[in-house]
Design a protein around this motif. Structure first.
Motif, PDB file in Angstrom:
ATOM      1  N   LEU A 226       0.885  14.225  -5.683  1.00  0.00           N
ATOM      2  CA  LEU A 226       1.421  13.902  -4.371  1.00  0.00           C
ATOM      3  C   LEU A 226       2.627  14.782  -4.047  1.00  0.00           C
ATOM      4  O   LEU A 226       2.791  15.260  -2.922  1.00  0.00           O
ATOM      5  CB  LEU A 226       1.807  12.428  -4.327  1.00  0.00           C
ATOM      6  CG  LEU A 226       2.367  11.925  -2.995  1.00  0.00           C
ATOM      7  CD1 LEU A 226       1.291  12.007  -1.923  1.00  0.00           C
ATOM      8  CD2 LEU A 226       2.860  10.498  -3.129  1.00  0.00           C
TER       9      LEU A 226
ATOM     10  N   ARG B  95       0.858  -1.186   0.000  1.00  0.00           N
ATOM     11  CA  ARG B  95       0.000   0.000   0.000  1.00  0.00           C
ATOM     12  C   ARG B  95       0.892   1.234   0.000  1.00  0.00           C
ATOM     13  O   ARG B  95       1.048   1.908   1.023  1.00  0.00           O
ATOM     14  CB  ARG B  95      -0.917   0.006   1.233  1.00  0.00           C
ATOM     15  CG  ARG B  95      -1.895  -1.130   1.308  1.00  0.00           C
ATOM     16  CD  ARG B  95      -3.015  -0.944   0.268  1.00  0.00           C
ATOM     17  NE  ARG B  95      -4.062  -1.944   0.444  1.00  0.00           N
ATOM     18  CZ  ARG B  95      -4.063  -3.119  -0.110  1.00  0.00           C
ATOM     19  NH1 ARG B  95      -3.045  -3.473  -0.902  1.00  0.00           N
ATOM     20  NH2 ARG B  95      -5.047  -3.970   0.091  1.00  0.00           N
TER      21      ARG B  95
ATOM     22  N   LEU C 286       2.838   6.068   2.799  1.00  0.00           N
ATOM     23  CA  LEU C 286       3.372   7.431   2.810  1.00  0.00           C
ATOM     24  C   LEU C 286       2.569   8.319   3.760  1.00  0.00           C
ATOM     25  O   LEU C 286       3.147   9.104   4.540  1.00  0.00           O
ATOM     26  CB  LEU C 286       3.350   8.003   1.393  1.00  0.00           C
ATOM     27  CG  LEU C 286       3.789   9.461   1.260  1.00  0.00           C
ATOM     28  CD1 LEU C 286       5.243   9.633   1.695  1.00  0.00           C
ATOM     29  CD2 LEU C 286       3.606   9.963  -0.164  1.00  0.00           C
TER      30      LEU C 286
ATOM     31  N   VAL D 216       6.092   5.466  -3.860  1.00  0.00           N
ATOM     32  CA  VAL D 216       4.882   5.951  -4.520  1.00  0.00           C
ATOM     33  C   VAL D 216       5.183   6.369  -5.949  1.00  0.00           C
ATOM     34  O   VAL D 216       4.437   6.056  -6.888  1.00  0.00           O
ATOM     35  CB  VAL D 216       4.276   7.124  -3.727  1.00  0.00           C
ATOM     36  CG1 VAL D 216       3.109   7.750  -4.486  1.00  0.00           C
ATOM     37  CG2 VAL D 216       3.807   6.650  -2.359  1.00  0.00           C
TER      38      VAL D 216
ATOM     39  N   ARG E 289      -0.585  11.047 -10.537  1.00  0.00           N
ATOM     40  CA  ARG E 289      -0.718  10.916  -9.083  1.00  0.00           C
ATOM     41  C   ARG E 289       0.576  11.328  -8.392  1.00  0.00           C
ATOM     42  O   ARG E 289       0.547  11.964  -7.324  1.00  0.00           O
ATOM     43  CB  ARG E 289      -1.079   9.478  -8.723  1.00  0.00           C
ATOM     44  CG  ARG E 289      -1.202   9.237  -7.225  1.00  0.00           C
ATOM     45  CD  ARG E 289      -1.541   7.792  -6.919  1.00  0.00           C
ATOM     46  NE  ARG E 289      -2.873   7.463  -7.416  1.00  0.00           N
ATOM     47  CZ  ARG E 289      -3.437   6.269  -7.252  1.00  0.00           C
ATOM     48  NH1 ARG E 289      -2.766   5.302  -6.631  1.00  0.00           N
ATOM     49  NH2 ARG E 289      -4.646   6.033  -7.722  1.00  0.00           N
ATOM     50  N   THR E 290       1.712  10.991  -9.000  1.00  0.00           N
ATOM     51  CA  THR E 290       2.992  11.377  -8.424  1.00  0.00           C
ATOM     52  C   THR E 290       3.143  12.892  -8.383  1.00  0.00           C
ATOM     53  O   THR E 290       3.627  13.461  -7.391  1.00  0.00           O
ATOM     54  CB  THR E 290       4.137  10.748  -9.241  1.00  0.00           C
ATOM     55  OG1 THR E 290       3.986   9.322  -9.234  1.00  0.00           O
ATOM     56  CG2 THR E 290       5.483  11.103  -8.641  1.00  0.00           C
TER      57      THR E 290
ATOM     58  N   SER F 190       3.158   4.426  -8.873  1.00  0.00           N
ATOM     59  CA  SER F 190       1.937   5.140  -9.226  1.00  0.00           C
ATOM     60  C   SER F 190       2.071   5.780 -10.601  1.00  0.00           C
ATOM     61  O   SER F 190       3.143   5.803 -11.202  1.00  0.00           O
ATOM     62  CB  SER F 190       1.626   6.213  -8.178  1.00  0.00           C
ATOM     63  OG  SER F 190       1.455   5.631  -6.903  1.00  0.00           O
TER      64      SER F 190
ATOM     65  N   LEU G 165       0.755   4.390  -1.192  1.00  0.00           N
ATOM     66  CA  LEU G 165       0.191   5.691  -0.841  1.00  0.00           C
ATOM     67  C   LEU G 165      -0.223   5.737   0.628  1.00  0.00           C
ATOM     68  O   LEU G 165       0.036   6.729   1.336  1.00  0.00           O
ATOM     69  CB  LEU G 165      -1.004   5.990  -1.742  1.00  0.00           C
ATOM     70  CG  LEU G 165      -1.637   7.377  -1.572  1.00  0.00           C
ATOM     71  CD1 LEU G 165      -0.601   8.466  -1.819  1.00  0.00           C
ATOM     72  CD2 LEU G 165      -2.824   7.542  -2.518  1.00  0.00           C
TER      73      LEU G 165
END
Length: 420
Positions: free
Chosen positions: A135, A87, A92, A123, A131-132, A127, A89
């Motif tokens: 984030l 997991r 993090l 991540v 999304r990166t 990902s 994300l």
């Protein structure tokens, strides 16, 4: 008695363990989400980063040394790293949750950096780029906010932290694309290998089918003739033993011997193809063609059939087409001798018309006996016609008897060499 000495063979190169560099590259190329022993390895990584954070908090003067609450927050930030690949994300977020108050309390700011960067990298490497990017914006914004509240004058520290975050995210995205590139290369190589294997299996299947047709045509033709000639000899012997027609019996036996010799020669040639390992692609020698049709007609006549051949082919016929026509005539005559009854009238017609070789074999017999198990003759004839781009029809005639018609192209572009 002397003792027996045994020696142990040295390990082969294939048994040697891969080098450290090869193992590192294999780990980099491997998808982190499917890597084996993920939790165990990540638990070791979490322990190592926690140990590094402890050393930095004790030895590096970058903020005050953590108190009991600071140590709790610092170590709690490293626990989720053990599940970072399952997991990414969530890990993090769980790692950042204690880090924010840790920095807000002005504890040693360099201690939790390594663990936070590991979570960020995971991540980014697993990902999507969108999304990166989102984030990274959130993390940088949070970092700037915390830094502005705890150290308003630390512009150098601000740029340093932002640079590290951007560098880790870019590195993670780059590793992700590199893994996708390696996976695409491996997939193309596997697809090419599967294609080669399928092509090899297809070639083997085609060769087996061709050999099956050859064996059927050869054995069915030879055995049918031998059966007819044996019946002739048995009839002569049983009809009038006291007035034995020795000449007829001798001729029937000579015909049987000649048929056996011919069949043995063709069978030997076919077996040589099966035994060939790495030799030329076709070791069968010249293929039988239209020039062998008169021999088929003569053989059928010896078996009792009344054959009327007509061959009107002016131009040269490709070897594959000639071989296919020869086998079709052979099988059609064999079926006529076997099923058409005693002394059937058979007409063989071969003619060239509009760039096509048209073949017709008709008889006036009664056809196969009802209830007889169908063989592979007609199936093999259709396959042989298709192998050179032609068509074949076979069935009872309206006025009685049986008819086989085939149309074979004479253009080399539509033929396949090696049909026998």
């Amino acid at each position: 008695m002397d003792p027996v000495h045994t020696t142990t063979a040295p390990p082969t190169a294939a048994a040697e363990r891969p080098r450290i560099g090869e193992r590192i590259m294999a780990a980099v190329n491997r998808d982190p989400l499917t890597a084996p022993h993920a939790v165990r390895n990540d638990a070791v990584l979490a322990a190592c980063t926690a140990l590094l954070a402890t050393v930095l908090a004790l030895l590096v003067d970058h903020g005050r040394r953590p108190d009991a609450l600071g140590w709790t927050l610092l170590l709690a930030a490293h626990v989720p790293l053990a599940w970072r690949r399952r997991r990414p994300l969530l890990v993090l977020l769980l790692a950042l949750a204690p880090v924010v108050p840790y920095h807000a309390l002005d504890n040693n700011h360099g201690a939790p950096v390594a663990g936070t960067m590991v979570a960020l990298y995971t991540v980014a490497a697993t990902s999507t780029p969108r999304r990166t990017l989102l984030l990274g914006t959130v993390v940088i914004g949070t970092t700037l906010t915390v830094n502005a509240l705890t150290n308003p004058d630390g512009f150098v520290e601000l740029f340093r932290i932002t640079g590290w975050v951007v560098a880790v995210l870019v590195f993670g995205v780059d590793v992700r694309y590199y893994r996708q590139y390696v996976a695409a290369i491996v997939e193309r190589a596997e697809r090419a290998e599967r294609t080669r294997e399928e092509e090899a299996r297809r070639r083997v299947a085609e060769e087996r089918l061709r050999i099956a047709r050859d064996l059927h045509d050869l054995l069915a033709h030879s055995i049918t003739l031998i059966g007819v000639q044996t019946s002739v000899a048995a009839h002569v012997l049983a009809a009038d033993p006291e007035r034995l027609d020795r000449e007829t019996v001798a001729k029937a036996l000579d015909d049987i011997a000649e048929t056996c010799r011919t069949a043995r020669g063709e069978l030997r040639t076919t077996l040589e193809v099966l035994r060939d390992n790495g030799g030329p692609s076709d070791t069968r020698g010249p293929l039988a063609g239209l020039d062998g049709v008169p021999d088929l007609v003569e053989t059928a006549r010896l078996a009792g059939a009344r054959v009327d051949p007509t061959v009107r082919v002016a131009s040269s016929v490709p070897p594959a087409v000639g071989a296919a026509a020869y086998r079709l005539v052979q099988e059609a005559l064999t079926n006529a001798v076997r099923h058409a009854g005693p002394e059937p009238a058979v007409r063989v017609d071969l003619r060239e018309e509009d760039g096509l070789l048209r073949l017709s074999v008709t008889d006036d017999g009664t056809g196969p006996t009802p209830g007889t198990t169908p063989g592979f003759g007609l199936v093999g004839m259709r396959e042989r016609a298709r192998s050179v781009g032609g068509t074949l029809d076979a069935g009872p005639r309206t006025g009685g008897g049986f008819e086989v018609t085939a149309t074979l192209p004479l253009t080399p572009a539509t033929t396949r060499e090696g049909t026998g």
